[in-house]
Scaffold this motif. Structure first.
Motif, PDB file in Angstrom:
ATOM      1  N   ILE A 160     -32.174  40.119   4.687  1.00  0.00           N
ATOM      2  CA  ILE A 160     -32.047  38.948   5.359  1.00  0.00           C
ATOM      3  C   ILE A 160     -30.936  38.711   6.069  1.00  0.00           C
ATOM      4  N   PHE A 161     -29.827  39.283   5.437  1.00  0.00           N
ATOM      5  CA  PHE A 161     -28.299  39.283   5.911  1.00  0.00           C
ATOM      6  C   PHE A 161     -28.297  40.111   7.192  1.00  0.00           C
ATOM      7  N   GLU A 162     -28.737  41.281   7.155  1.00  0.00           N
ATOM      8  CA  GLU A 162     -28.734  42.364   8.187  1.00  0.00           C
ATOM      9  C   GLU A 162     -29.378  41.604   9.441  1.00  0.00           C
ATOM     10  N   PHE A 163     -30.587  41.202   9.113  1.00  0.00           N
ATOM     11  CA  PHE A 163     -31.501  40.477  10.070  1.00  0.00           C
ATOM     12  C   PHE A 163     -30.699  39.405  10.911  1.00  0.00           C
ATOM     13  N   ALA A 164     -30.038  38.488   9.963  1.00  0.00           N
ATOM     14  CA  ALA A 164     -28.995  37.482  10.593  1.00  0.00           C
ATOM     15  C   ALA A 164     -28.094  38.093  11.599  1.00  0.00           C
ATOM     16  N   ALA A 165     -27.499  39.058  11.220  1.00  0.00           N
ATOM     17  CA  ALA A 165     -26.493  39.873  12.070  1.00  0.00           C
ATOM     18  C   ALA A 165     -27.065  40.197  13.413  1.00  0.00           C
ATOM     19  N   MET A 166     -28.215  40.842  13.254  1.00  0.00           N
ATOM     20  CA  MET A 166     -28.867  41.277  14.215  1.00  0.00           C
ATOM     21  C   MET A 166     -29.131  40.200  15.499  1.00  0.00           C
ATOM     22  N   ILE A 167     -29.415  38.762  14.938  1.00  0.00           N
ATOM     23  CA  ILE A 167     -29.756  37.822  15.877  1.00  0.00           C
ATOM     24  C   ILE A 167     -28.377  37.192  16.167  1.00  0.00           C
ATOM     25  N   GLU A 168     -27.596  37.189  15.406  1.00  0.00           N
ATOM     26  CA  GLU A 168     -26.294  36.189  15.610  1.00  0.00           C
ATOM     27  C   GLU A 168     -25.208  36.787  16.156  1.00  0.00           C
ATOM     28  N   GLU A 169     -24.893  38.177  15.837  1.00  0.00           N
ATOM     29  CA  GLU A 169     -23.630  38.788  16.429  1.00  0.00           C
ATOM     30  C   GLU A 169     -23.981  39.310  17.918  1.00  0.00           C
ATOM     31  N   THR A 170     -23.598  38.238  18.420  1.00  0.00           N
ATOM     32  CA  THR A 170     -23.870  38.588  20.162  1.00  0.00           C
ATOM     33  C   THR A 170     -22.427  37.876  20.904  1.00  0.00           C
ATOM     34  N   PRO A 171     -21.657  38.701  21.455  1.00  0.00           N
ATOM     35  CA  PRO A 171     -20.495  38.316  22.194  1.00  0.00           C
ATOM     36  C   PRO A 171     -20.997  37.642  23.803  1.00  0.00           C
ATOM     37  N   ILE A 172     -22.344  37.746  24.008  1.00  0.00           N
ATOM     38  CA  ILE A 172     -22.599  37.258  25.447  1.00  0.00           C
ATOM     39  C   ILE A 172     -23.668  36.181  25.261  1.00  0.00           C
ATOM     40  N   ARG A 173     -24.205  35.908  26.280  1.00  0.00           N
ATOM     41  CA  ARG A 173     -25.208  34.620  26.280  1.00  0.00           C
ATOM     42  C   ARG A 173     -26.675  35.151  26.089  1.00  0.00           C
ATOM     43  N   THR A 174     -27.029  34.829  24.878  1.00  0.00           N
ATOM     44  CA  THR A 174     -28.354  35.513  24.238  1.00  0.00           C
ATOM     45  C   THR A 174     -29.236  34.304  23.841  1.00  0.00           C
ATOM     46  N   ARG A 175     -30.344  34.210  23.983  1.00  0.00           N
ATOM     47  CA  ARG A 175     -31.340  33.398  23.436  1.00  0.00           C
ATOM     48  C   ARG A 175     -32.169  33.862  22.544  1.00  0.00           C
ATOM     49  N   VAL A 176     -32.949  33.150  21.626  1.00  0.00           N
ATOM     50  CA  VAL A 176     -33.970  33.291  20.816  1.00  0.00           C
ATOM     51  C   VAL A 176     -35.210  32.750  21.242  1.00  0.00           C
ATOM     52  N   ILE A 177     -36.199  33.400  21.539  1.00  0.00           N
ATOM     53  CA  ILE A 177     -37.416  32.641  22.655  1.00  0.00           C
ATOM     54  C   ILE A 177     -38.715  32.908  21.503  1.00  0.00           C
ATOM     55  N   GLU A 178     -39.081  31.828  20.995  1.00  0.00           N
ATOM     56  CA  GLU A 178     -40.060  31.792  20.047  1.00  0.00           C
ATOM     57  C   GLU A 178     -41.407  31.160  20.532  1.00  0.00           C
ATOM     58  N   TYR A 179     -42.254  31.728  20.040  1.00  0.00           N
ATOM     59  CA  TYR A 179     -43.783  31.260  20.458  1.00  0.00           C
ATOM     60  C   TYR A 179     -44.537  30.622  19.183  1.00  0.00           C
TER      61      TYR A 179
END
Length: 276
Positions: A130-149
């Motif tokens: 879960i920590f590596e997953f969080a890093a994949m989602i959250e570690e971004t230096p640019i404009r990123t979004r999570v799109i959920e369905y």
């Protein structure tokens, strides 16, 4: 091994490892760090040259004996759904789209684990916690979004909303880049992977962005064949974007003579002005 231009940033090459797309081949990546005030400009510029983002790294395949991985994008102005894709949209019309900031949740991780166990149990992400997953989602230096369905139907979800699909999406200056997506494997008839792409096309149209970047299309790889089913698909080949045409015409990209030396590849990378 490091290769550098007379400009920043610096580029590096990974050690060869087994290719996840073509049996019997070895994969190698050319990559650079994505950081600092110029991160967005660098991501925009290199994405147009076949690079992809993973957390704070930009990478592009640079294999020693193969150039089969071709970056792919959909040209929104000329895209039209085929009959099968229209059925996918109708089948998933009940899904509620939620666009959020890049923040990992337990619901996302649970769906991610379920997706991997069903579809990619032996893949490179199979052991991601879960920590590596969080890093994949959250570690971004640019404009990123999570799109959920989300599926809100009481009959289908037992009275509670159910997360059916997720896509980590970068917002570029000329389009949306689908960094990574995953979805509920228990409803294969819903073709959720296709639906996510079609919905990103709709979002791009709404935002007046000309492209949706899909990642790599690999001729000869069953895993990547679905991307060729989208009309107005372009691939980055010979340092330019071009219509894919007949997918069979790209079979020669697996020939070792198609590979340029690393030094030439690096020298031809076009960097943003801010990097000078």
């Amino acid at each position: 091994m490091r290769h550098s231009l007379p400009l920043t940033p610096q580029f590096y090459v990974t050690a060869p490892q087994a290719c996840p797309y073509l049996d019997g081949r070895r994969e190698r990546k050319l990559f650079t760090a994505l950081q600092g005030s110029g991160a967005s400009d660098l991501n925009d510029k290199l994405s147009k040259q076949g690079f992809r983002r993973s957390q704070n790294v930009l990478y592009r395949p640079s294999c020693a004996d193969c150039t089969a991985c071709l970056s792919a994008r959909i040209r929104i102005a000329d895209f039209a759904c085929n009959r099968s894709q229209r059925k996918v949209l109708k089948r998933n019309a009940h899904l509620r789209r939620e666009i959020t900031s890049p923040w990992a949740t337990e619901a996302q991780y649970a769906l991610f684990r379920h997706y991997l166990e069903a579809r990619h149990a032996d893949g490179g992400m199979a052991d991601m916690d879960i920590f590596e997953f969080a890093a994949m989602i959250e570690e971004t230096p640019i404009r990123t979004r999570v799109i959920e369905y989300w599926d809100d139907r009481p009959v289908a979800t037992g009275g509670e909303s159910k997360l059916r699909a997720v896509c980590l999406t970068d917002v570029l200056d000329d389009g949306l880049s689908m960094v990574y997506s995953f979805y509920d494997p228990d409803v294969p008839q819903d073709s959720l992977g296709t639906h996510i792409i079609l919905d990103h096309i709709d979002i791009s149209r709404e935002a007046e962005l000309p492209y949706v970047y899909l990642g790599y299309w690999v001729p000869g790889s069953p895993k990547m064949g679905y991307k060729a089913h989208f009309k107005a698909l372009e691939i980055y080949k010979n340092r330019s974007w071009q219509p894919i045409g007949d997918p069979k015409d790209h079979a020669e990209e697996t020939h070792p003579l198609s590979v340029e030396p690393i030094s030439e590849q690096v020298a031809r990378i076009d960097l943003p002005d801010a990097a000078t």
